[in-house]
Design an enzyme around this catalytic site. Structure first.
Site, PDB file in Angstrom:
ATOM      1  CB  SER A  85      -6.373   1.063   6.046  1.00 13.89           C
ATOM      2  OG  SER A  85      -5.150   2.452   5.969  1.00 13.89           O
ATOM      3  CE  LYS A 129      -1.750   1.526   4.524  1.00 11.35           C
ATOM      4  NZ  LYS A 129      -2.666   0.992   5.181  1.00 11.35           N
TER       5      LYS A 129
END
Ligand code: R5P
Length: 332
Positions: A239, A197
């Protein structure tokens, strides 16, 4: 082993009163009587309505939102009140330690607020600190007084292991969580996938940095699997949302998520309900309002763990045995 203090007292700020009460029930002592007032000028006044002289005092305060700054000040003022009332020993019990992400000077002219907070807690009078799953373990070293960092991960592990699913795969939502994700997967006996990420930061606003996340790449095969996204905390839920979208695109069958600290800010509860997760599991290190509950949310309590450890600290008994004996009742 006997205690060097005749009596124990447990007090709480407004950070997580239900948890403080549950700890008191577990320990078998009443919650200490305090007066906590916020005046019109926003000054906070606290009075302990009972003597703590030469007693073993535990101050429970989760550094929770809303009004995080008030929660921090309540903790500091409670510690100061205990110190000035001649408490024998003062333990700050901080189930969730805020500012954990501000733990290093990773760009010019920024503070290390997690360290500043540690300095203030010590200056206020804490002799030792008890906390649960810090965002970064090195925060322990910001304190020069003893710190016990407990982990609630075995509670989560047992919850998911008890489901007995053989097609479960644990997903670490970023590379930084890969090691802890691997440990979680091993403990549960499941394979691990990792999401790479990139966090895009937008700086320069007067009201502080804004952040957004973007899931980029999946390491591992989740096709047809039940995916369990594991993180240390969920704040905005951004997230988890990004990772859930990626896993869906990659052919995951069912999505689940868990973390120790359900911070749940900025509409996180609504976001998590909308992103296709069948169940989200957190602990009660932070209080959740009725609006932050939904049928797919499970909250496991850390009160038994904290109560057991507080009793051991009071009696001068090792707390290590709780974690080396993985089926210890304090772990769920
Ligand atoms: C980040 O380093 C943490 O481990 C969590 O992934 C993060 O705090 C979650 O924040 P949010 O829910 O706002 O994306």
């Amino acid at each position: 082993m006997g205690s060097r203090f005749d009596e124990m007292r447990i007090f709480s700020g407004n950070g997580n009163i239900p948890l403080a009460q549950a700890i008191c029930e577990r320990v078998g002592v009443p919650l200490g009587d305090t007066t906590i007032v916020k005046f019109a000028n926003e000054n906070i006044f606290i009075k302990l309505n009972e003597s703590v002289r030469e007693k073993d005092v535990f101050v429970v305060q989760s550094l929770s939102t809303p009004n995080l700054s008030d929660r921090i000040l309540e903790l500091l003022i409670l510690l100061d009140a205990c110190k000035r009332a001649s408490a024998g020993r003062i333990t700050a019990v901080i189930p969730y330690y805020a500012y954990g992400r501000t733990d290093k000077k990773d760009q010019p002219r920024v503070p290390i607020t997690a360290r500043l907070l540690a300095d203030m807690i010590q200056a206020a009078g804490a002799h030792q600190v008890l906390t649960i799953d810090l965002h970064a373990g090195q925060i322990q070293g910001f304190f020069s007084i003893p710190m016990d960092e407990l982990t609630a991960v075995p509670l989560l592990v047992r919850y998911w292991a008890d489901k007995g699913w053989d097609d479960l795969i644990v997903v670490a939502p970023d590379v930084g969580f890969a090691k802890r994700g691997r440990n979680f997967a091993e403990a549960i006996g499941a394979p691990l996938a990792i999401v790479e990420k990139r966090r895009i930061q937008q700086l320069g606003r007067r009201d502080g940095p804004l952040t957004s996340t973007e899931a980029l790449n999946l390491i591992g095969d989740v096709t047809g699997k039940r995916c369990l996204i594991v993180d240390d905390e969920i704040a905005t839920g951004g997230s988890i949302l990004e990772v859930a979208r990626l896993l869906e695109r990659e052919g995951a069958r069912e999505l689940y998520a868990c973390c120790v600290h359900g911070v749940f800010v900025g509409g996180a509860a609504q976001r998590l309900q909308q992103c296709g997760l069948r169940e989200v599991v957190v602990t009660d290190t932070l209080p959740l309002s009725p609006e932050q509950h939904w049928p797919g949310l499970t909250v496991l309590s850390v009160s038994t763990l904290l109560g057991e450890v507080i009793q051991r600290i009071h009696s001068g008994i090792s707390v290590d045995a709780i974690f080396t004996h993985r089926k210890h009742p304090a772990l769920g």
